[in-house]
Motif scaffolding. Sequence first.
Motif, mmCIF file in Angstrom:
data_model
loop_
_atom_site.group_PDB
_atom_site.id
_atom_site.type_symbol
_atom_site.label_atom_id
_atom_site.label_comp_id
_atom_site.label_asym_id
_atom_site.label_seq_id
_atom_site.Cartn_x
_atom_site.Cartn_y
_atom_site.Cartn_z
ATOM 1 N N SER A 182 -4.035 14.894 -8.896
ATOM 2 C CA SER A 182 -4.282 13.878 -10.328
ATOM 3 C C SER A 182 -5.902 13.727 -11.240
ATOM 4 O O SER A 182 -5.647 13.470 -12.040
ATOM 5 N N ARG A 183 -6.247 13.879 -10.230
ATOM 6 C CA ARG A 183 -7.382 14.206 -10.792
ATOM 7 C C ARG A 183 -7.952 14.536 -11.131
ATOM 8 O O ARG A 183 -9.404 14.777 -12.146
ATOM 9 N N ALA A 223 -1.488 13.210 1.750
ATOM 10 C CA ALA A 223 -2.828 13.759 1.703
ATOM 11 C C ALA A 223 -3.506 13.616 2.370
ATOM 12 O O ALA A 223 -4.569 14.344 2.503
ATOM 13 N N ALA A 224 -3.915 12.359 2.230
ATOM 14 C CA ALA A 224 -5.281 11.437 3.292
ATOM 15 C C ALA A 224 -4.754 11.834 5.024
ATOM 16 O O ALA A 224 -5.769 11.611 5.957
ATOM 17 N N GLN A 225 -3.553 12.769 5.195
ATOM 18 C CA GLN A 225 -3.235 12.766 6.393
ATOM 19 C C GLN A 225 -4.097 13.843 6.879
ATOM 20 O O GLN A 225 -4.437 14.482 6.352
ATOM 21 N N HIS A 237 -6.715 16.572 -4.482
ATOM 22 C CA HIS A 237 -6.011 15.242 -4.938
ATOM 23 C C HIS A 237 -5.903 16.219 -6.560
ATOM 24 O O HIS A 237 -6.424 15.932 -6.933
ATOM 25 N N THR A 266 1.020 -1.748 0.131
ATOM 26 C CA THR A 266 0.378 0.132 -0.406
ATOM 27 C C THR A 266 0.752 1.426 0.163
ATOM 28 O O THR A 266 1.534 1.477 1.002
ATOM 29 N N ASP A 290 0.274 7.804 1.473
ATOM 30 C CA ASP A 290 -1.140 8.971 0.472
ATOM 31 C C ASP A 290 -0.692 9.745 1.823
ATOM 32 O O ASP A 290 -1.458 9.886 2.822
#
Length: 306
Positions: free
Chosen positions: A70-71, A20-22, A68, A15, A18
Amino acid sequence: MNNRVISSQTLNNQTLPDIAAQSAPARQALDWVGMCNIDIPLLIEGQRTAGKVDAGVSLDDETARGIHMSRLYLALQRLAQTPLSPALLKAVLAEFLTSHSGLSQRASLRISLDWMIQREALVSDLSGWRSYPVTIDAYLDADGLKLELGVTLTYSSTCPCSAALARQLIQQRFADEFINTPIFHEQIHNWLGSTDGIVATPHSQRSTAHIQLRLHEQTTDFAVLAVIDRAEKALGTAVQTAVKRADEQAFALRNGQNLMFCEDAARRLDMTLREQPGSAAVKLKVVHAESLHAHDAVAESSWNWD
């Protein structure tokens, strides 16, 4: 020491982190987060061109570290595949928000491009290309879609005050030349065509109009060419491309028939752009790069712009 090569299979079974999810180190929402100057090929009103795109969303979740990006980038690829339209921009912005559900409530993008038009000369059979900087701004939130079209165009402006002063000098030279002297049509004709007769000319300058239109949400196209044509017709003195002497003379005639201060130019544009189909609001700025002064003369106007 033994160096162990990490295989792609090993990486695929892990895995990936990530960050950015922190959680954010400081809890605070941000107005806009995104990317600028993204290269995108575009098809607009049948014209292929290269564009630059700024794309972003609000970061409303105060606990989120980031968005995000990249999205957003992947969603923008639709612009390269489909002719540009308000409906397409709305769909892309909606995808921005869908891909950031729970994070963002507002999405926006700005497209910048150079609109190329082949312009015919005023009289002769010559033609050449003109480039018009164009911007398209799109915003989407709970209140719906907002669209703005920006166009910059260049024209010539001849100062009415300078023209009047030049005419006065010519009249004075005429009076001095022919005082108490009977004159005939041929003499006047020859005098007017000589450097002795036309002793002064008014000053003209290359001028720029920066136009912004807020479009109705239900509009189906941007009508870039129609806006440019309407604005240039109102001004009457759009700069030329390839010319012969006959075209240059016709251009001199247009300048003489369209004497204008910056205030006059702003009023002309304001009046005509209010009537542009699909336009809900207008904001403009005209800049006359003075040939008399080292500074510019500027006028601004708006209609329905809040």
